[in-house]
Design a protein around this motif. Structure first.
Motif, PDB file in Angstrom:
ATOM      1  N   THR A   1       1.588 -15.120   1.632  1.00 34.30           N
ATOM      2  CA  THR A   1       0.488 -14.304   1.673  1.00 34.30           C
ATOM      3  C   THR A   1      -0.874 -14.966   1.204  1.00 34.30           C
ATOM      4  O   THR A   1      -2.114 -14.613   1.691  1.00 34.30           O
ATOM      5  CB  THR A   1       0.680 -12.977   0.785  1.00 34.30           C
ATOM      6  OG1 THR A   1       0.946 -13.192  -0.253  1.00 34.30           O
ATOM      7  CG2 THR A   1       1.506 -12.084   1.276  1.00 34.30           C
TER       8      THR A   1
ATOM      9  N   GLU B   1       3.071  -2.948   4.593  1.00 32.20           N
ATOM     10  CA  GLU B   1       3.736  -3.896   3.973  1.00 32.20           C
ATOM     11  C   GLU B   1       3.164  -5.212   3.389  1.00 32.20           C
ATOM     12  O   GLU B   1       3.235  -5.665   2.315  1.00 32.20           O
ATOM     13  CB  GLU B   1       4.967  -4.546   4.954  1.00 32.20           C
ATOM     14  CG  GLU B   1       5.993  -3.481   5.437  1.00 32.20           C
ATOM     15  CD  GLU B   1       5.621  -2.454   6.301  1.00 32.20           C
ATOM     16  OE1 GLU B   1       6.205  -1.666   6.504  1.00 32.20           O
ATOM     17  OE2 GLU B   1       4.467  -2.606   6.795  1.00 32.20           O
ATOM     18  N   ASP B   2       2.203  -5.372   4.404  1.00 31.08           N
ATOM     19  CA  ASP B   2       1.162  -6.525   4.091  1.00 31.08           C
ATOM     20  C   ASP B   2       0.550  -6.297   2.448  1.00 31.08           C
ATOM     21  O   ASP B   2       0.366  -7.048   1.687  1.00 31.08           O
ATOM     22  CB  ASP B   2      -0.015  -6.955   4.684  1.00 31.08           C
ATOM     23  CG  ASP B   2       0.367  -7.807   5.797  1.00 31.08           C
ATOM     24  OD1 ASP B   2      -0.379  -7.847   6.967  1.00 31.08           O
ATOM     25  OD2 ASP B   2       1.278  -8.421   5.822  1.00 31.08           O
TER      26      ASP B   2
ATOM     27  N   THR C   1       1.127  -4.293   0.200  1.00 27.67           N
ATOM     28  CA  THR C   1       2.282  -4.255  -1.059  1.00 27.67           C
ATOM     29  C   THR C   1       2.624  -5.646  -1.260  1.00 27.67           C
ATOM     30  O   THR C   1       2.569  -6.019  -2.437  1.00 27.67           O
ATOM     31  CB  THR C   1       3.599  -3.599  -0.614  1.00 27.67           C
ATOM     32  OG1 THR C   1       3.371  -2.179  -0.327  1.00 27.67           O
ATOM     33  CG2 THR C   1       4.571  -3.677  -1.808  1.00 27.67           C
ATOM     34  N   ALA C   2       2.961  -6.530  -0.249  1.00 30.78           N
ATOM     35  CA  ALA C   2       3.142  -7.876  -0.601  1.00 30.78           C
ATOM     36  C   ALA C   2       2.142  -8.635  -1.308  1.00 30.78           C
ATOM     37  O   ALA C   2       2.036  -9.586  -2.231  1.00 30.78           O
ATOM     38  CB  ALA C   2       3.524  -8.698   0.742  1.00 30.78           C
TER      39      ALA C   2
ATOM     40  N   VAL D   1       7.427 -14.450   1.352  1.00 30.41           N
ATOM     41  CA  VAL D   1       6.210 -14.128   2.119  1.00 30.41           C
ATOM     42  C   VAL D   1       4.953 -14.772   1.448  1.00 30.41           C
ATOM     43  O   VAL D   1       4.533 -14.490   0.342  1.00 30.41           O
ATOM     44  CB  VAL D   1       5.996 -12.702   2.247  1.00 30.41           C
ATOM     45  CG1 VAL D   1       4.855 -12.236   2.913  1.00 30.41           C
ATOM     46  CG2 VAL D   1       7.195 -11.832   2.628  1.00 30.41           C
TER      47      VAL D   1
ATOM     48  N   TRP E   1       1.837  -7.721  -5.078  1.00 27.00           N
ATOM     49  CA  TRP E   1       2.722  -8.420  -5.834  1.00 27.00           C
ATOM     50  C   TRP E   1       2.091 -10.112  -5.990  1.00 27.00           C
ATOM     51  O   TRP E   1       2.175 -10.564  -6.919  1.00 27.00           O
ATOM     52  CB  TRP E   1       4.043  -8.266  -5.454  1.00 27.00           C
ATOM     53  CG  TRP E   1       4.648  -7.085  -5.572  1.00 27.00           C
ATOM     54  CD1 TRP E   1       4.860  -5.892  -4.876  1.00 27.00           C
ATOM     55  CD2 TRP E   1       5.293  -7.018  -6.841  1.00 27.00           C
ATOM     56  NE1 TRP E   1       5.578  -4.936  -5.618  1.00 27.00           N
ATOM     57  CE2 TRP E   1       5.868  -5.642  -6.725  1.00 27.00           C
ATOM     58  CE3 TRP E   1       5.360  -7.445  -8.120  1.00 27.00           C
ATOM     59  CZ2 TRP E   1       6.480  -4.796  -7.752  1.00 27.00           C
ATOM     60  CZ3 TRP E   1       6.149  -6.848  -9.299  1.00 27.00           C
ATOM     61  CH2 TRP E   1       6.565  -5.445  -8.970  1.00 27.00           C
ATOM     62  N   ALA E   2       2.092 -10.521  -4.967  1.00 25.29           N
ATOM     63  CA  ALA E   2       1.541 -11.960  -4.707  1.00 25.29           C
ATOM     64  C   ALA E   2       0.385 -12.331  -5.516  1.00 25.29           C
ATOM     65  O   ALA E   2       0.326 -13.089  -6.511  1.00 25.29           O
ATOM     66  CB  ALA E   2       1.130 -12.351  -3.562  1.00 25.29           C
TER      67      ALA E   2
ATOM     68  N   THR F   1       7.148 -12.286  -3.761  1.00 19.83           N
ATOM     69  CA  THR F   1       7.056 -11.837  -2.515  1.00 19.83           C
ATOM     70  C   THR F   1       8.464 -11.972  -1.666  1.00 19.83           C
ATOM     71  O   THR F   1       8.566 -11.410  -0.557  1.00 19.83           O
ATOM     72  CB  THR F   1       5.937 -12.296  -1.650  1.00 19.83           C
ATOM     73  OG1 THR F   1       6.054 -13.654  -1.321  1.00 19.83           O
ATOM     74  CG2 THR F   1       4.687 -12.018  -2.367  1.00 19.83           C
TER      75      THR F   1
END
Length: 316
Positions: A92, A35-36, A38-39, A90, A42-43, A87
């Motif tokens: 990140t 999940e990190d 993927t985030a 999130v 996007w970020a 995100t």
């Protein structure tokens, strides 16, 4: 307009995004979950317009002024909001927006400082501090400026006060005050020592997973401090050193130690984002140094300069 125009602002921003994504996709590694990744992807892409705006702002300025520092702060806060929307809240990349943004701005600022054809900024300059493809990297050119010049410029920007910055404490500032850790701001104000060491290791051929572990072994990561305190930070640093002492991630012993270390980090929900951000900055500088200079080649460090530094000569 100088060496860096709108197109090159976009190129610098793209290089920053590539570095962030490359770090996120790094394998093998410890302390990350799918999940990190993927985030972070996007970020990172959401940050590109902000990095391009920072480069453009720097290009409009004659040096690391308070006006530029405050404009970078304004852009950084807007960029952080864009990241949070991308995100779903999130956070990140908050520290990385600061670190990477300063280096993007410094690169644009140094590149745009001397636009005349044939100037040192077009054909290369001397450097002080590492080794580039077998020669002294005391002089690896980035758009003709040296790594020392870029980190010094970023350091000068970081030292300036942003009068519009929110005064609310962050997790990083809280643990910095409590434990005396440098944090992202301290790293920048010291001239990015961990980034420079990471870049030197990358240039020497060290694999990125081991460069990340090397950074983790010495960095006072405020995210780890916030989550686990000084004892937890010491355990993370020791775990990273253990893998390196076993020969690194490419040896059977090091790979086995990495599996154990990863389980420990996941069990404690510890994510070394500070170290990851600094490695991404090192990857950015390596990318820019490798792909942007035109017709420059390092010469032997003993080529007659009294200070012993390597010089860069223009090609034909």
């Amino acid at each position: 307009m100088g060496l860096v125009g709108a197109y090159d602002d976009e190129r610098l921003a793209s290089a920053a995004v590539r570095a962030l994504v490359a770090e996120a996709e790094l394998a093998p590694r410890a302390g990350a979950v799918r999940e990190d990744v993927t985030a972070v992807r996007w970020a990172a892409r959401a940050l590109k317009p902000g990095f391009a705006a920072m480069a453009a702002a720097a290009r409009r300025n004659a040096g690391p002024t308070r006006a530029l520092r405050e404009e970078l702060g304004f852009i950084g806060r807007a960029t952080e909001r864009s990241m949070l929307r991308a995100t779903g809240g999130v956070n990140t990349h908050r520290g990385c927006i600061w670190s990477m943004g300063l280096l993007v701005a410094a690169t644009a600022l140094k590149a745009g400082a001397s636009p005349q054809p044939g100037s040192p900024l077009q054909h290369g300059a001397s450097i002080h501090g590492a080794s580039i493809h077998g020669a002294s990297i005391h002089g690896a050119p980035i758009l003709g400026a040296s790594i020392g010049e870029l980190t010094d410029t970023a350091k000068a920007l970081a030292a300036l006060r942003d009068r519009s910055a929110p005064r609310l404490p962050s997790p990083g500032s809280t643990v910095s005050a409590r434990y005396g850790a440098a944090g992202a701001r301290g790293e920048a104000r010291a001239g990015f020592p961990h980034v420079r060491r990471a870049l030197a290791a990358l240039r020497a051929g060290t694999g990125r997973p081991d460069v990340l572990l090397s950074t983790m072994s010495t960095l006072q990561d405020t995210g780890i401090l916030y989550a686990a305190g000084p004892r937890g930070l010491r355990a993370v640093q020791a775990g990273a050193r253990e893998i390196l002492d076993a020969g690194g991630t490419t040896t059977p012993e090091g790979a086995a130690a990495l599996v154990s270390f990863d389980a420990e980090l996941r069990g404690g929900d510890l994510r070394p984002r500070g170290s990851a951000a600094l490695l991404a900055c090192g990857i950015f500088l390596d990318d820019v140094a490798s792909t942007w200079p035109a017709k420059t080649r390092p010469t032997d460090a003993s080529s007659g300069r009294g200070d012993g530094r390597a010089t860069l000569t223009s090609g034909t």
